[in-house]
Design a protein around this motif. Structure first.
Motif, PDB file in Angstrom:
ATOM      1  N   GLY A 256      18.815  -4.119  -9.952  1.00 44.17           N
ATOM      2  CA  GLY A 256      17.534  -4.556 -10.476  1.00 44.17           C
ATOM      3  C   GLY A 256      16.373  -3.917  -9.743  1.00 44.17           C
ATOM      4  O   GLY A 256      16.533  -2.988  -8.940  1.00 44.17           O
ATOM      5  N   VAL A 257      15.197  -4.430 -10.038  1.00 41.97           N
ATOM      6  CA  VAL A 257      13.990  -3.884  -9.420  1.00 41.97           C
ATOM      7  C   VAL A 257      13.754  -4.547  -8.071  1.00 41.97           C
ATOM      8  O   VAL A 257      14.238  -5.646  -7.799  1.00 41.97           O
ATOM      9  N   ILE A 258      13.038  -3.837  -7.229  1.00 42.31           N
ATOM     10  CA  ILE A 258      12.607  -4.433  -5.963  1.00 42.31           C
ATOM     11  C   ILE A 258      11.554  -5.488  -6.290  1.00 42.31           C
ATOM     12  O   ILE A 258      10.547  -5.180  -6.934  1.00 42.31           O
ATOM     13  N   PRO A 259      11.776  -6.734  -5.895  1.00 44.70           N
ATOM     14  CA  PRO A 259      10.859  -7.800  -6.323  1.00 44.70           C
ATOM     15  C   PRO A 259       9.455  -7.588  -5.779  1.00 44.70           C
ATOM     16  O   PRO A 259       9.275  -7.128  -4.647  1.00 44.70           O
ATOM     17  N   PRO A 260       8.443  -7.917  -6.584  1.00 42.14           N
ATOM     18  CA  PRO A 260       7.064  -7.837  -6.086  1.00 42.14           C
ATOM     19  C   PRO A 260       6.777  -8.986  -5.127  1.00 42.14           C
ATOM     20  O   PRO A 260       7.510  -9.972  -5.079  1.00 42.14           O
ATOM     21  N   GLY A 261       5.725  -8.846  -4.388  1.00 42.26           N
ATOM     22  CA  GLY A 261       5.339  -9.900  -3.458  1.00 42.26           C
ATOM     23  C   GLY A 261       5.344  -9.485  -2.016  1.00 42.26           C
ATOM     24  O   GLY A 261       4.925 -10.256  -1.137  1.00 42.26           O
ATOM     25  N   PHE A 262       5.819  -8.276  -1.739  1.00 37.23           N
ATOM     26  CA  PHE A 262       5.833  -7.824  -0.349  1.00 37.23           C
ATOM     27  C   PHE A 262       4.421  -7.708   0.226  1.00 37.23           C
ATOM     28  O   PHE A 262       4.230  -7.788   1.438  1.00 37.23           O
ATOM     29  N   GLY A 263       3.455  -7.492  -0.648  1.00 35.53           N
ATOM     30  CA  GLY A 263       2.093  -7.327  -0.173  1.00 35.53           C
ATOM     31  C   GLY A 263       1.534  -8.546   0.527  1.00 35.53           C
ATOM     32  O   GLY A 263       0.543  -8.438   1.266  1.00 35.53           O
ATOM     33  N   LYS A 264       2.158  -9.701   0.319  1.00 40.14           N
ATOM     34  CA  LYS A 264       1.698 -10.928   0.969  1.00 40.14           C
ATOM     35  C   LYS A 264       2.223 -11.060   2.400  1.00 40.14           C
ATOM     36  O   LYS A 264       1.782 -11.952   3.131  1.00 40.14           O
ATOM     37  N   LEU A 265       3.170 -10.218   2.755  1.00 42.18           N
ATOM     38  CA  LEU A 265       3.765 -10.299   4.102  1.00 42.18           C
ATOM     39  C   LEU A 265       2.907  -9.477   5.058  1.00 42.18           C
ATOM     40  O   LEU A 265       3.186  -8.306   5.334  1.00 42.18           O
ATOM     41  N   ALA A 266       1.893 -10.110   5.580  1.00 42.79           N
ATOM     42  CA  ALA A 266       0.918  -9.401   6.415  1.00 42.79           C
ATOM     43  C   ALA A 266       1.507  -8.923   7.733  1.00 42.79           C
ATOM     44  O   ALA A 266       0.963  -8.011   8.364  1.00 42.79           O
ATOM     45  N   ASN A 267       2.628  -9.528   8.174  1.00 43.70           N
ATOM     46  CA  ASN A 267       3.219  -9.178   9.469  1.00 43.70           C
ATOM     47  C   ASN A 267       4.416  -8.241   9.346  1.00 43.70           C
ATOM     48  O   ASN A 267       5.052  -7.925  10.355  1.00 43.70           O
ATOM     49  N   LEU A 268       4.743  -7.816   8.126  1.00 42.66           N
ATOM     50  CA  LEU A 268       5.940  -7.006   7.914  1.00 42.66           C
ATOM     51  C   LEU A 268       5.811  -5.657   8.621  1.00 42.66           C
ATOM     52  O   LEU A 268       4.838  -4.919   8.423  1.00 42.66           O
ATOM     53  N   ARG A 269       6.828  -5.334   9.444  1.00 40.04           N
ATOM     54  CA  ARG A 269       6.835  -4.080  10.190  1.00 40.04           C
ATOM     55  C   ARG A 269       8.020  -3.187   9.843  1.00 40.04           C
ATOM     56  O   ARG A 269       7.987  -1.988  10.105  1.00 40.04           O
ATOM     57  N   MET A 270       9.066  -3.760   9.280  1.00 37.22           N
ATOM     58  CA  MET A 270      10.247  -2.959   8.969  1.00 37.22           C
ATOM     59  C   MET A 270      10.864  -3.456   7.671  1.00 37.22           C
ATOM     60  O   MET A 270      11.175  -4.634   7.525  1.00 37.22           O
ATOM     61  N   LEU A 271      11.042  -2.527   6.714  1.00 35.78           N
ATOM     62  CA  LEU A 271      11.664  -2.846   5.432  1.00 35.78           C
ATOM     63  C   LEU A 271      12.750  -1.814   5.160  1.00 35.78           C
ATOM     64  O   LEU A 271      12.467  -0.635   4.971  1.00 35.78           O
ATOM     65  N   LYS A 272      14.008  -2.277   5.159  1.00 36.32           N
ATOM     66  CA  LYS A 272      15.152  -1.393   4.925  1.00 36.32           C
ATOM     67  C   LYS A 272      15.909  -1.890   3.698  1.00 36.32           C
ATOM     68  O   LYS A 272      16.556  -2.944   3.743  1.00 36.32           O
ATOM     69  N   LEU A 273      15.832  -1.119   2.616  1.00 36.90           N
ATOM     70  CA  LEU A 273      16.534  -1.460   1.378  1.00 36.90           C
ATOM     71  C   LEU A 273      17.376  -0.285   0.894  1.00 36.90           C
ATOM     72  O   LEU A 273      17.724  -0.215  -0.282  1.00 36.90           O
ATOM     73  N   TYR A 274      17.715   0.629   1.790  1.00 35.60           N
ATOM     74  CA  TYR A 274      18.416   1.835   1.387  1.00 35.60           C
ATOM     75  C   TYR A 274      19.881   1.583   1.065  1.00 35.60           C
ATOM     76  O   TYR A 274      20.466   0.573   1.441  1.00 35.60           O
ATOM     77  N   GLN A 275      20.468   2.518   0.323  1.00 36.72           N
ATOM     78  CA  GLN A 275      21.867   2.522  -0.099  1.00 36.72           C
ATOM     79  C   GLN A 275      22.213   1.242  -0.852  1.00 36.72           C
ATOM     80  O   GLN A 275      23.129   0.514  -0.497  1.00 36.72           O
ATOM     81  N   ASN A 276      21.477   1.002  -1.923  1.00 35.65           N
ATOM     82  CA  ASN A 276      21.777  -0.038  -2.892  1.00 35.65           C
ATOM     83  C   ASN A 276      21.724   0.591  -4.277  1.00 35.65           C
ATOM     84  O   ASN A 276      21.909   1.801  -4.415  1.00 35.65           O
ATOM     85  N   SER A 277      21.475  -0.211  -5.284  1.00 33.98           N
ATOM     86  CA  SER A 277      21.348   0.301  -6.648  1.00 33.98           C
ATOM     87  C   SER A 277      20.050  -0.190  -7.277  1.00 33.98           C
ATOM     88  O   SER A 277      19.994  -0.498  -8.465  1.00 33.98           O
ATOM     89  N   PHE A 278      19.002  -0.278  -6.465  1.00 35.55           N
ATOM     90  CA  PHE A 278      17.704  -0.676  -6.993  1.00 35.55           C
ATOM     91  C   PHE A 278      17.206   0.367  -7.986  1.00 35.55           C
ATOM     92  O   PHE A 278      17.404   1.572  -7.801  1.00 35.55           O
ATOM     93  N   SER A 279      16.544  -0.100  -9.026  1.00 35.33           N
ATOM     94  CA  SER A 279      16.007   0.785 -10.052  1.00 35.33           C
ATOM     95  C   SER A 279      14.531   0.471 -10.256  1.00 35.33           C
ATOM     96  O   SER A 279      13.959  -0.384  -9.582  1.00 35.33           O
ATOM     97  N   GLY A 280      13.923   1.185 -11.204  1.00 39.19           N
ATOM     98  CA  GLY A 280      12.518   0.961 -11.475  1.00 39.19           C
ATOM     99  C   GLY A 280      11.627   1.707 -10.499  1.00 39.19           C
ATOM    100  O   GLY A 280      12.074   2.540  -9.700  1.00 39.19           O
ATOM    101  N   ASN A 281      10.341   1.419 -10.568  1.00 44.14           N
ATOM    102  CA  ASN A 281       9.362   2.073  -9.718  1.00 44.14           C
ATOM    103  C   ASN A 281       9.281   1.416  -8.345  1.00 44.14           C
ATOM    104  O   ASN A 281       9.709   0.272  -8.164  1.00 44.14           O
ATOM    105  N   ILE A 282       8.720   2.147  -7.402  1.00 48.15           N
ATOM    106  CA  ILE A 282       8.454   1.572  -6.082  1.00 48.15           C
ATOM    107  C   ILE A 282       7.251   0.636  -6.211  1.00 48.15           C
ATOM    108  O   ILE A 282       6.180   1.067  -6.650  1.00 48.15           O
ATOM    109  N   PRO A 283       7.401  -0.657  -5.872  1.00 47.46           N
ATOM    110  CA  PRO A 283       6.259  -1.585  -5.995  1.00 47.46           C
ATOM    111  C   PRO A 283       5.073  -1.123  -5.154  1.00 47.46           C
ATOM    112  O   PRO A 283       5.209  -0.838  -3.961  1.00 47.46           O
TER     113      PRO A 283
END
Length: 673
Positions: A256-283
């Motif tokens: 599926g798509v990468i879910p929206p809402g990451f923009g609300k995570l003001a403290n996010l420093r590391m996001l690792k979603l590699y080697q899956n089967s995500f589709s769609g555009n990069i949010p």
């Protein structure tokens, strides 16, 4: 309540009073002080078939060997805590193995991996990472209700995580069981614990999907579920905790798509979603997380273009979007990111001109794109002058800026070094400077010994126009062949022989090199080239020295050409091996092929001797006579010369003044006469 312990049934029976209990050869009567503790432990802890032996060993130890048994309270739970921990030790194979007898005299809070509260009563932290634990995790760990940390990472624990492990741990803040062999479903109940800050179950074998109905701890900061067998979609509730700093869902089978809402995570420093089967555009809202330092989205099925909002990631050090289906161009905004250390776009369909990017710590794999050849999978070529590595459509990669001098630089260096050497030789042979110069620089050689009469290179000293033409043709052919090999070893040209020695995998930001050539191959390479080219190089230097001494243009020119062709052979052999050699045997094979080209001048003389022997001998005699003629201009004394016995005393004296050691007496007689 007439149920009491029966030794016959080893359980409760209808009888008036409790029987004595026999444990490991010891008898515990119903009125003994230890009996209350025994009853307490056996009522709260019920073993199963998997850990029955460990339970019996622990019970035997605490009832018969533990000298501190009576110092712990039943009501406060410290006795139960001591028993559960020793039960856990017996269920595992700790490395190093604790001495059980020694534990009997040690306070529980001082046992391996145990950290207690300030009052030294209750275990707050159970830290046993990398201790080679084996077996299953006993559910009785969940009775240690004061625990704040469970860290059993980097062991070989197996089985599933029973809910009773975490249902009664209201203070749990850290749950780390990464790098084990746990299976089954992820312990979602832990994620619902309101105090939980870190949840790490990476590198296990958990299966199933993520629950969308569970409420995750709002204090959660670190969430790592990487490298499991999880499937399905990522629920929106997963990214609801506002304090999240690290999210790692890599190396699973999410779709599926990468879910929206990451923009609300003001403290996010590391996001690792590699080697899956995500589709769609990069949010696009991912790029609103301005504190992100690591963004790994490679090896998915993401499509569309790369958002220009990437310019918001001012703190980014690592960004990888390789192995996707991204199109368009690489945004110029990447050039505005000043903290980058790694940027990967290879195995996509981006085209155009890649932006210039500066890196804090530039390495070989810092900047990778599909700028290699062939590029048949791209709709149009991709140009990237600042990339550190270029990959092609065969998933092969190579250093885009090999650390070798260009052909132009080599040519200029050859001419400049020739001029410098010539000047040094000239100054060294001046009468005023001869006494203070190095002896090796002073010209004292017989001209007849500074050329090779088995090589076509000596034809330049003849008086025959055909010989001069053959000399030029031989020299031109060798230069042409060497230039063909040199051009084939240039990485930047379209049709190159350069082999791509690297493969940049989709599950890592590192690249694997398949080139095994090392110093054990390069040492024989340089020995062989020195032996093959050493004589020609020394002859060239001797001709330069003699030409500088005699101010002879012909010797200076022939010495330069010999010096040039020798350096060309050496540099070609080195560059071509750098481009193609993958094994030590390749180094030796390639250099032998190229050095064969360097022997064409000698093969030409052999051919002429076999077809035109008289003409060839005449040319060689002309060369010898001409070199003898040059010897008459030598200003420095040489070795004593042999003189024919029929010369007069005056003739001998004049010959000795000439100091000519050449054996061309015909020429000498003519000059004396």
């Amino acid at each position: 309540f007439d149920l009491n312990y029966s030794k016959e049934t080893s359980g409760l029976s209808r009888q008036g009073e409790c029987d004595d209990v026999h444990i490991c050869g010891a008898v515990i009567a119903k009125h003994d002080t230890e009996r209350v503790g025994l009853n307490h432990l056996t009522q709260l802890v019920v073993p199963n078939k998997d850990n029955e032996q460990a339970f019996n060993d622990a019970l035997c130890w605490i009832m018969t060997a533990d000298t501190m048994f009576m110092k712990y309270s039943i009501c406060h739970g410290t006795l139960l805590q001591r028993f559960i921990l020793v039960f856990f030790y017996f269920s595992q194979e700790l490395s190093p193995t604790p001495d059980v007898l020694q534990l009997a005299t040690i306070h529980t809070c001082d046992w391996p991996g145990v950290v207690c509260d300030s009052a030294n009563n209750f275990a707050f932290h159970l830290n046993l990472p990398s201790r080679e634990l084996r077996g299953k995790l006993i559910t009785e760990i969940g009775l240690l209700t004061s625990l704040k940390t469970i860290d059993l990472s980097n062991n070989t624990l197996t089985g599933t995580i029973h809910p009773s492990v975490y249902n009664n741990l209201p203070h749990l803040e850290v749950f780390n069981i990464a790098s084990n062999n746990f299976g089954g479903s992820i312990p979602y109940g832990v994620l619902s614990n309101p105090q939980l800050i870190e949840f790490n179950v990476a590198n296990n074998r958990f299966v199933g999907t993520l629950s969308s109905s569970d409420t995750y701890s709002q204090n959660l900061e670190y969430l790592d579920m990487g490298n499991n067998l999880l499937q399905g979609r990522v629920p929106h509730s997963l990214i609801q905790p506002p304090n999240l700093k690290v999210i790692d869902g890599s190396r699973n089978s999410f779709v599926g798509v990468i879910p929206p809402g990451f923009g609300k995570l003001a403290n996010l420093r590391m996001l690792k979603l590699y080697q899956n089967s995500f589709s769609g555009n990069i949010p696009e809202d991912i790029f609103n997380c301005t504190l992100i330092e690591v963004l790994l989205l490679q090896s998915n099925r993401l499509v569309g273009s790369i958002p220009v909002e990437v310019a918001n990631l001012k703190n980014a050090t690592t960004i990888s979007m390789s192995y996707n289906l991204l199109r368009g161009t690489i945004p110029l905004e990447f050039g505005k990111l000043k903290k980058l250390e790694l940027l990967h776009f290879h195995s996509n369909q981006v085209t155009g001109i890649a932006p210039e990017v500066t890196f804090l710590k530039k390495r070989l794999n810092s900047y990778i794109s599909d700028c290699g050849d062939p590029s048949y999978k791209l709709p149009a070529p991709l140009m990237c002058d600042s990339c550190t590595m270029c990959c092609n459509s065969n998933y092969e990669c190579q250093d885009s800026h090999p650390r070798m001098l260009s052909i132009r630089t080599l040519a200029i260096s050859t001419v400049v070094s020739y001029l410098i050497i010539t000047i040094i030789f000239y100054l060294a042979n001046l009468k005023k400077l001869r006494k203070i110069s190095f002896q090796i620089l002073v010209d004292n050689r017989d001209p007849c010994t500074i050329y090779d009469d088995q090589s076509a290179y000596c034809f330049i000293h003849s008086r025959d126009s055909c010989a001069m033409i053959l000399y030029a043709l031989c020299m031109g052919l060798q230069i042409f062949v060497f230039l063909v090999y040199l051009r084939a070893s240039i990485f930047e040209i379209k049709y190159t022989d350069w082999l791509f020695h690297y493969q940049c995998l989709n599950n890592s930001t590192e690249c694997i090199v398949y080139k095994s050539a090392n110093i054990y191959g390069w040492i024989p390479f340089f020995i062989i080239t020195t032996l093959y080219l050493g004589e020609d190089f020394s002859k060239g230097m001797l001709q330069l020295r003699k030409g500088a001494n005699l101010k002879d243009i012909e010797l200076l020119f022939s010495g330069f050409l010999l010096y040039f062709i020798t350096l060309l052979a050496l540099s070609t052999s080195y560059r071509y091996n750098m481009a193609l050699a993958t094994k030590n045997t390749d180094l030796i094979t390639n250099v032998l092929i190229l050095l064969f080209v360097n022997e064409l001048d000698e093969k030409l003389v052999d051919l002429l001797h076999s077809i035109f022997p008289a003409w060839t001998d005449r040319i060689l005699n002309q060369v010898k006579d001409k070199m003898a003629e040059k010897a008459t201009h030598n200003t420095f004394p040489l070795s004593v010369v042999p003189v024919e016995s029929n010369f007069s005393k005056r003739q001998r004296h004049e010959l000795e003044l000439l100091h000519v050691p050449c054996d061309s007496y015909r020429f000498i007689k003519q000059n004396v006469k």
